[in-house]
Design a protein around this motif. Structure first.
Motif, PDB file in Angstrom:
ATOM      1  N   ARG A  27       0.857  -1.188   0.000  1.00 50.34           N
ATOM      2  CA  ARG A  27       0.000   0.000   0.000  1.00 50.34           C
ATOM      3  C   ARG A  27       0.889   1.233   0.000  1.00 50.34           C
ATOM      4  N   GLY A  28       0.299   2.367  -0.341  1.00 45.58           N
ATOM      5  CA  GLY A  28       1.052   3.609  -0.301  1.00 45.58           C
ATOM      6  C   GLY A  28       0.884   4.290   1.043  1.00 45.58           C
ATOM      7  N   MET A  79       3.659   6.792  -6.664  1.00 44.52           N
ATOM      8  CA  MET A  79       3.491   5.397  -6.257  1.00 44.52           C
ATOM      9  C   MET A  79       3.498   4.515  -7.500  1.00 44.52           C
ATOM     10  N   ILE A 127       1.811  -0.716  -6.904  1.00 43.85           N
ATOM     11  CA  ILE A 127       1.166  -0.884  -5.597  1.00 43.85           C
ATOM     12  C   ILE A 127       0.298  -2.131  -5.636  1.00 43.85           C
ATOM     13  N   ALA A 140      -3.517   2.231  -3.067  1.00 45.14           N
ATOM     14  CA  ALA A 140      -2.605   3.377  -3.050  1.00 45.14           C
ATOM     15  C   ALA A 140      -2.842   4.225  -1.806  1.00 45.14           C
ATOM     16  N   ALA A 197      -0.149   7.349  -9.302  1.00 47.01           N
ATOM     17  CA  ALA A 197      -0.046   5.971  -8.823  1.00 47.01           C
ATOM     18  C   ALA A 197      -0.443   5.001  -9.916  1.00 47.01           C
ATOM     19  N   MET A 202      -4.321   8.287 -11.257  1.00 48.63           N
ATOM     20  CA  MET A 202      -4.088   6.901 -10.875  1.00 48.63           C
ATOM     21  C   MET A 202      -4.550   5.964 -11.981  1.00 48.63           C
ATOM     22  N   MET A 212      -5.191   2.147 -12.320  1.00 52.49           N
ATOM     23  CA  MET A 212      -5.308   1.008 -11.412  1.00 52.49           C
ATOM     24  C   MET A 212      -6.226  -0.069 -11.996  1.00 52.49           C
TER      25      MET A 212
END
Length: 518
Positions: free
Chosen positions: A318-319, A342, A345, A349, A381, A407, A409
């Protein structure tokens, strides 16, 4: 000629005084019987050097290049440990060397335990610095720890010693910790100290938490490299119940969290009631670890006024992770996170987890934890899950803002059991889910949010049991199937205004009768 002679004499006197001062301030451990070939345990030689320096009012204990085998090192006021380039301190893995037990804190509970490898108690102006290496040889400690969970594991003498030293310690929330009776020591643990510096050194193989100041004031950890392999609870830097903490320019790769901020556990933490406050964390890189920067879960004394900036997390689970559970109590507030990268991950995040231990709703008491007033900005991230805010029904996560996030993800943002949450100019590109899923939340503002790559058949935003929502300033990209989907009828006071929705196939879907849209 006379003036030149006078200058020469004066400079000679100054040089002599300077050398004399240097000799008084520096205490070479070799002069006190230490061996730099690991052939002899030099615990006593180091102690003798510290005692000599302390008697003179303070000084620097100097380790020239070489390998030193030692037991625990206890610092006194005005003492600096200087580990020069090429010097390595290898700490014994004979548990008996860490007796007698000393006053310590273990995962937020105050106990008598094995001496930390570096230890200080109520000292001032202490430092551990240099370009050398300290190695805790933690494997034997880790293996013994794992062996305690084996069926019919025999009881050791160290557990009996621990029981005798801690017979008055009552921890109803975690009785197994006291009953188990074998708690590995932290690597560096100053207790109740002022003006603490850890600088430049490289640290390997901590038995337990690595840099763990407790109840200290004015702590600086800078330029430190911490490398622990996959191992139990070998967190990097854990300042607990301290104030005025400065962490910078560190490189951390460990078996648990990289940097963790704590303030005591459950009733023990609330009894001490000493918050962690006024921390700055900047210019650090974190690689392997459960979390980059983590707050909790032991935060019963509260955590306040924390600034985190200019850091890179690459490969952590995790961030930024803020975690607690019912029964902890304490407040986490005034947290600022800015300018973070990041990468890779593996889980979230950013995560607010108030259900670290799953329990049913309870009446609000001193045991109820509180998360509020946390602000995030300028973050990029990639990895698995973007953001999770998971409050508890009786105490929602409150007043959290996000500005300028990008991000990429697998899954997007989930907000659940929260109040007054804001997203401004946040792009969440989720490959498998809606970018924003909001549930059981009162007061949500989505300003200029988007995904850069829509997922076919997935809405940009979903809401369930939401009141007082304002969605504005959004310009979804081409290919967005649904802008906003409402998944139940009890969502109310939802306003959609000032958006550019020309690229959206369906603006609203689901139970939309309570929505006001322009």
């Amino acid at each position: 000629m006379k003036k030149l002679l006078q200058l020469f004499l004066a400079s000679s006197i100054l040089c002599f005084l300077g050398n004399a001062l240097f000799a008084q301030q520096y205490y070479n451990v070799l002069n006190f019987g230490a061996k730099r070939d690991s052939s002899k345990l030099c615990t006593q030689a180091i102690k003798n050097a510290i005692d000599a320096a302390s008697k003179a009012g303070g000084g620097t204990i100097y380790f020239p290049a070489g390998k030193y085998l030692t037991g625990p090192i206890h610092l006194k006021s005005n003492i600096t440990i200087f580990i020069d380039a090429g010097a390595e301190l290898h700490f014994s893995d004979d548990f008996d060397n860490y007796l007698p037990m000393v006053e310590s804190r273990w995962e937020g509970t105050d106990v008598q335990n094995f001496s930390p490898l570096f230890y200080a108690y109520k000292a001032e102006n202490i430092a551990i610095r240099g370009r050398g290496i300290i190695d805790g040889h933690g494997k034997k400690w880790w293996d013994f720890h794992h062996g305690l969970y084996a069926k019919n594991a025999p009881r050791s003498k160290w557990q009996d010693i621990f029981a005798a030293n801690n017979k008055n310690v009552i921890m109803p929330e975690v009785p197994d910790m006291i009953q188990r009776g074998f708690l590995r020591p932290p690597f560096i643990q100053p207790m109740y100290c002022k003006n603490v510096l850890v600088e430049g050194i490289t640290i390997h193989n901590s038995p337990f938490w690595t840099v763990n100041p407790e109840f200290c004031e004015n702590v600086t950890v800078t330029g430190v490299t911490i490398q622990n392999p996959v191992s139990p609870n070998t967190d990097g830097i854990n300042p607990e119940s301290c104030r005025y903490v400065h962490i910078s320019n560190c490189h951390i790769s460990v078996g648990d969290d990289c940097i963790t901020i704590k303030s005591g556990k459950d009733s023990a933490g609330r009894k001490m009631n000493v918050p962690a406050e006024n921390y700055t964390i900047t210019n650090c890189t974190m690689l392997s670890g459960h979390g980059g920067v983590v707050i909790g879960s032991e935060m019963s004394g509260s955590v306040k006024k924390i600034a985190i900036s200019n850091c890179i997390f690459d490969g952590t689970d995790r961030g930024i992770r803020i975690k607690t559970a019912r029964g902890r109590g304490g407040v986490v507030e005034d947290i600022r996170v800015d300018n973070i990268i990041m990468k890779n991950i593996r889980q979230q995040a950013i995560v607010f987890d108030m259900q670290y231990t799953k329990t049913a709703p309870q009446p609000v008491t001193e045991k109820t934890p509180i998360f509020r007033d946390c602000h995030f900005s300028n973050i990029t991230a990639d990895g698995n899950e973007a953001i999770l805010i998971d409050g508890i029904e009786e105490m929602p996560v409150e007043n959290v803002t996000f500005h300028d996030l990008r991000m990429d993800m697998q899954t997007g943002v989930t907000v659940r059991n929260a109040k007054n949450i804001e997203f401004h100019q946040v792009a969440i590109t989720a490959k498998k889910t809606a970018s924003f899923s909001i549930e059981n939340t009162a007061g949500i503002e989505l300003d200029g949010v988007k995904t850069l790559q829509p997922v076919a058949g997935k809405p940009l935003i979903t809401m369930k049991s939401v009141t007082d929502a304002f969605v504005h300033g959004c310009s979804p990209v081409k290919g967005t199937d649904v802008f906003l989907q409402i998944n139940n009828v009890d969502s109310t006071e939802i306003v959609i205004k000032g958006n550019n929705l020309k690229n959206v196939k369906t603006i609203l879907s689901g139970d939309t009768k309570n929505i006001k849209a322009d």
